[in-house]
Design a protein around this motif. Structure first.
Motif, PDB file in Angstrom:
ATOM      1  N   TRP A   1     -47.126 -79.558 -25.660  1.00  0.00           N
ATOM      2  CA  TRP A   1     -47.634 -78.239 -25.968  1.00  0.00           C
ATOM      3  C   TRP A   1     -47.571 -77.420 -24.690  1.00  0.00           C
ATOM      4  CZ3 TRP A   1     -49.570 -82.666 -28.058  1.00  0.00           C
ATOM      5  CH2 TRP A   1     -49.795 -82.697 -29.436  1.00  0.00           C
ATOM      6  N   LYS A   2     -47.913 -76.160 -24.742  1.00  0.00           N
ATOM      7  CA  LYS A   2     -47.995 -75.371 -23.523  1.00  0.00           C
ATOM      8  C   LYS A   2     -49.118 -75.935 -22.665  1.00  0.00           C
ATOM      9  CE  LYS A   2     -48.571 -70.680 -21.743  1.00  0.00           C
ATOM     10  NZ  LYS A   2     -48.830 -69.253 -22.080  1.00  0.00           N
ATOM     11  N   GLY A   3     -48.753 -76.571 -21.535  1.00  0.00           N
ATOM     12  CA  GLY A   3     -49.741 -77.124 -20.630  1.00  0.00           C
ATOM     13  C   GLY A   3     -50.322 -78.457 -21.034  1.00  0.00           C
ATOM     14  N   HIS A   4     -49.686 -79.164 -21.977  1.00  0.00           N
ATOM     15  CA  HIS A   4     -50.257 -80.445 -22.409  1.00  0.00           C
ATOM     16  C   HIS A   4     -49.150 -81.386 -22.871  1.00  0.00           C
ATOM     17  CE1 HIS A   4     -53.397 -83.151 -23.561  1.00  0.00           C
ATOM     18  NE2 HIS A   4     -52.999 -83.208 -24.811  1.00  0.00           N
ATOM     19  N   VAL A   5     -49.428 -82.700 -22.770  1.00  0.00           N
ATOM     20  CA  VAL A   5     -48.476 -83.716 -23.206  1.00  0.00           C
ATOM     21  C   VAL A   5     -49.234 -84.966 -23.613  1.00  0.00           C
ATOM     22  CG1 VAL A   5     -48.168 -84.616 -20.848  1.00  0.00           C
ATOM     23  CG2 VAL A   5     -46.381 -84.999 -22.572  1.00  0.00           C
TER      24      VAL A   5
ATOM     25  N   ALA B   1     -54.317 -83.601 -34.307  1.00  0.00           N
ATOM     26  CA  ALA B   1     -54.201 -83.009 -32.976  1.00  0.00           C
ATOM     27  C   ALA B   1     -53.391 -81.719 -33.029  1.00  0.00           C
ATOM     28  CB  ALA B   1     -53.560 -84.005 -32.016  1.00  0.00           C
ATOM     29  N   ILE B   2     -52.298 -81.725 -33.796  1.00  0.00           N
ATOM     30  CA  ILE B   2     -51.473 -80.526 -33.930  1.00  0.00           C
ATOM     31  C   ILE B   2     -52.288 -79.386 -34.512  1.00  0.00           C
ATOM     32  CG2 ILE B   2     -49.534 -79.519 -35.199  1.00  0.00           C
ATOM     33  CD1 ILE B   2     -48.069 -82.197 -34.850  1.00  0.00           C
ATOM     34  N   ASP B   3     -53.046 -79.659 -35.563  1.00  0.00           N
ATOM     35  CA  ASP B   3     -53.857 -78.623 -36.204  1.00  0.00           C
ATOM     36  C   ASP B   3     -54.941 -78.106 -35.262  1.00  0.00           C
ATOM     37  OD1 ASP B   3     -52.327 -79.029 -38.454  1.00  0.00           O
ATOM     38  OD2 ASP B   3     -53.820 -80.288 -39.472  1.00  0.00           O
ATOM     39  N   ARG B   4     -55.592 -79.010 -34.552  1.00  0.00           N
ATOM     40  CA  ARG B   4     -56.685 -78.616 -33.659  1.00  0.00           C
ATOM     41  C   ARG B   4     -56.176 -77.799 -32.480  1.00  0.00           C
ATOM     42  NH1 ARG B   4     -58.093 -80.909 -29.138  1.00  0.00           N
ATOM     43  NH2 ARG B   4     -56.945 -82.840 -29.563  1.00  0.00           N
ATOM     44  N   ILE B   5     -55.104 -78.270 -31.846  1.00  0.00           N
ATOM     45  CA  ILE B   5     -54.571 -77.594 -30.666  1.00  0.00           C
ATOM     46  C   ILE B   5     -53.957 -76.243 -31.034  1.00  0.00           C
ATOM     47  CG2 ILE B   5     -52.862 -77.753 -28.808  1.00  0.00           C
ATOM     48  CD1 ILE B   5     -53.333 -80.804 -28.841  1.00  0.00           C
ATOM     49  N   ALA B   6     -53.391 -76.152 -32.230  1.00  0.00           N
ATOM     50  CA  ALA B   6     -52.740 -74.907 -32.669  1.00  0.00           C
ATOM     51  C   ALA B   6     -53.696 -73.727 -32.680  1.00  0.00           C
ATOM     52  CB  ALA B   6     -52.121 -75.095 -34.048  1.00  0.00           C
ATOM     53  N   ARG B   7     -54.959 -73.986 -32.939  1.00  0.00           N
ATOM     54  CA  ARG B   7     -55.931 -72.888 -33.023  1.00  0.00           C
ATOM     55  C   ARG B   7     -56.125 -72.193 -31.676  1.00  0.00           C
ATOM     56  NH1 ARG B   7     -58.405 -76.657 -36.662  1.00  0.00           N
ATOM     57  NH2 ARG B   7     -59.768 -77.505 -35.037  1.00  0.00           N
TER      58      ARG B   7
ATOM     59  N   TYR C   1     -53.763 -72.994 -28.677  1.00  0.00           N
ATOM     60  CA  TYR C   1     -52.562 -72.936 -27.845  1.00  0.00           C
ATOM     61  C   TYR C   1     -51.245 -72.906 -28.626  1.00  0.00           C
ATOM     62  CZ  TYR C   1     -56.062 -74.328 -24.417  1.00  0.00           C
ATOM     63  OH  TYR C   1     -57.188 -74.378 -23.640  1.00  0.00           O
ATOM     64  N   GLY C   2     -51.339 -72.921 -29.946  1.00  0.00           N
ATOM     65  CA  GLY C   2     -50.123 -72.872 -30.739  1.00  0.00           C
ATOM     66  C   GLY C   2     -49.577 -74.260 -31.057  1.00  0.00           C
ATOM     67  N   PRO C   3     -48.432 -74.324 -31.735  1.00  0.00           N
ATOM     68  CA  PRO C   3     -47.851 -75.603 -32.146  1.00  0.00           C
ATOM     69  C   PRO C   3     -47.172 -76.303 -30.981  1.00  0.00           C
ATOM     70  CG  PRO C   3     -46.397 -73.810 -32.744  1.00  0.00           C
ATOM     71  CD  PRO C   3     -47.635 -73.170 -32.187  1.00  0.00           C
ATOM     72  N   PRO C   4     -46.736 -77.542 -31.180  1.00  0.00           N
ATOM     73  CA  PRO C   4     -45.982 -78.239 -30.124  1.00  0.00           C
ATOM     74  C   PRO C   4     -44.764 -77.447 -29.697  1.00  0.00           C
ATOM     75  CG  PRO C   4     -46.635 -79.794 -31.820  1.00  0.00           C
ATOM     76  CD  PRO C   4     -46.965 -78.430 -32.362  1.00  0.00           C
ATOM     77  N   THR C   5     -44.461 -77.497 -28.416  1.00  0.00           N
ATOM     78  CA  THR C   5     -43.305 -76.789 -27.875  1.00  0.00           C
ATOM     79  C   THR C   5     -42.067 -77.675 -27.813  1.00  0.00           C
ATOM     80  OG1 THR C   5     -44.011 -77.363 -25.627  1.00  0.00           O
ATOM     81  CG2 THR C   5     -44.734 -75.230 -26.523  1.00  0.00           C
ATOM     82  N   GLY C   6     -42.266 -78.993 -27.994  1.00  0.00           N
ATOM     83  CA  GLY C   6     -41.105 -79.875 -27.944  1.00  0.00           C
ATOM     84  C   GLY C   6     -41.504 -81.348 -28.014  1.00  0.00           C
TER      85      GLY C   6
END
Length: 286
Positions: free
Chosen positions: A238-242, A269-275, A277-282
């Motif tokens: 994610w932006k700033g996370h892995v 985790a995807i749903d929680r983080i999306a609120r 920082y957005g969805p995974p970036t890669g």
């Protein structure tokens, strides 16, 4: 067009720079630097020579580095392990290369004043710390490695330098479960998301950049979850996370949400983080 070099991995300031960068950056003077090594269990590495500066990363006991400048109690250095540049306290290092022989391969291990686990520990060392073993001893059936300063460690917690400690980076990362989250942490006492990835891969003999954006740009090969089957050991960014995939449905990561290394369902985790920082970036496969 001039491309600015990443200051996290290139030592340069207006007044001073690594001599290897002479053709790339302008500075008042250049230096080769001097070899040194870390003499404390963990040393915080910061972007500025200030006690209240943020932690960028950490240098571990026995780790080699190059010192480019020392002033006002701070040393400006570049770590040999991953090339990270920053400031750490001058009293955390000593001149010369470390001449170490072994690596700590468990998240944390005690150092005793002698070969007996009943002795009060002198201090503790993190995984990836480096020590010099000069002999072996046994007390009540437990094997100890004797160190060059007269102290001792549990021999099973060490491996010779160059010997791969594990074949499974995720298994290494799992051994850090419930370790506290620490921004810039790179040790068994506190670790951040990219530090966990770097540490776990290092134990399998694979080098990795320090920060998550660097890992996302260069570590392994990109994969597409819409076409590639996700598997154990894949990385989600994610932006700033892995974080690691423990399996196709489970994320293992140092979480700023729980403030410790944890596992959780990937989709949760995807749903929680999306609120935030957005969805995974890669996704990448190291």
């Amino acid at each position: 067009m001039t491309v600015e070099l990443d200051r996290r991995s290139h030592a340069y300031r207006p007044d001073l720079a690594d001599i290897r960068l002479k053709s790339q950056v302008s500075a008042q003077r250049y230096t080769e630097g001097a070899r040194a090594h870390v003499i404390v269990p963990v040393a915080h590495v910061s972007p500025r020579p200030e006690a209240r500066s943020s932690i960028d990363t950490q240098a571990l006991y026995g780790e080699d580095l190059t010192v480019f400048d020392v002033a006002d109690g701070w040393a400006w250095v570049q770590l040999a392990s991953d090339g990270y540049v920053g400031y750490l306290p001058e009293n955390a290092i000593s001149d010369g290369a470390s001449n170490t022989t072994h690596l700590v391969t468990v998240p944390r291990s005690f150092v005793y004043p002698g070969a007996d686990l009943r002795f009060p520990p002198v201090h503790s060392l993190s995984m990836m710390s480096r020590v010099t073993v000069t002999g072996l001893a046994e007390t009540r059936g437990t094997a100890y490695a004797l160190l060059d300063d007269g102290s001792a460690m549990i021999a099973a917690h060490l491996r010779p330098l160059g010997e791969t400690a594990s074949e499974d980076a995720v298994a290494v990362a799992t051994s850090f479960l419930h370790t506290p989250y620490l921004w810039g942490g790179r040790s068994g006492f506190g670790i951040d998301c990219s530090g966990l990835v770097q540490m776990a891969l290092a134990m399998t003999g694979k080098a990795a950049p320090r920060d998550s954006d660097q890992q996302a740009a260069s570590l392994g090969q990109p994969i597409d979850p819409d076409h590639d089957v996700l598997q154990r050991g894949d990385l989600v960014f994610w932006k700033g996370h892995v974080g690691f995939l423990e399996d196709a449905q489970t994320l293992l990561h140092a979480s700023g949400g729980t403030m410790y290394v944890t596992r959780e369902p990937l989709q949760a985790a995807i749903d929680r983080i999306a609120r935030l920082y957005g969805p995974p970036t890669g996704f990448r496969r190291p």
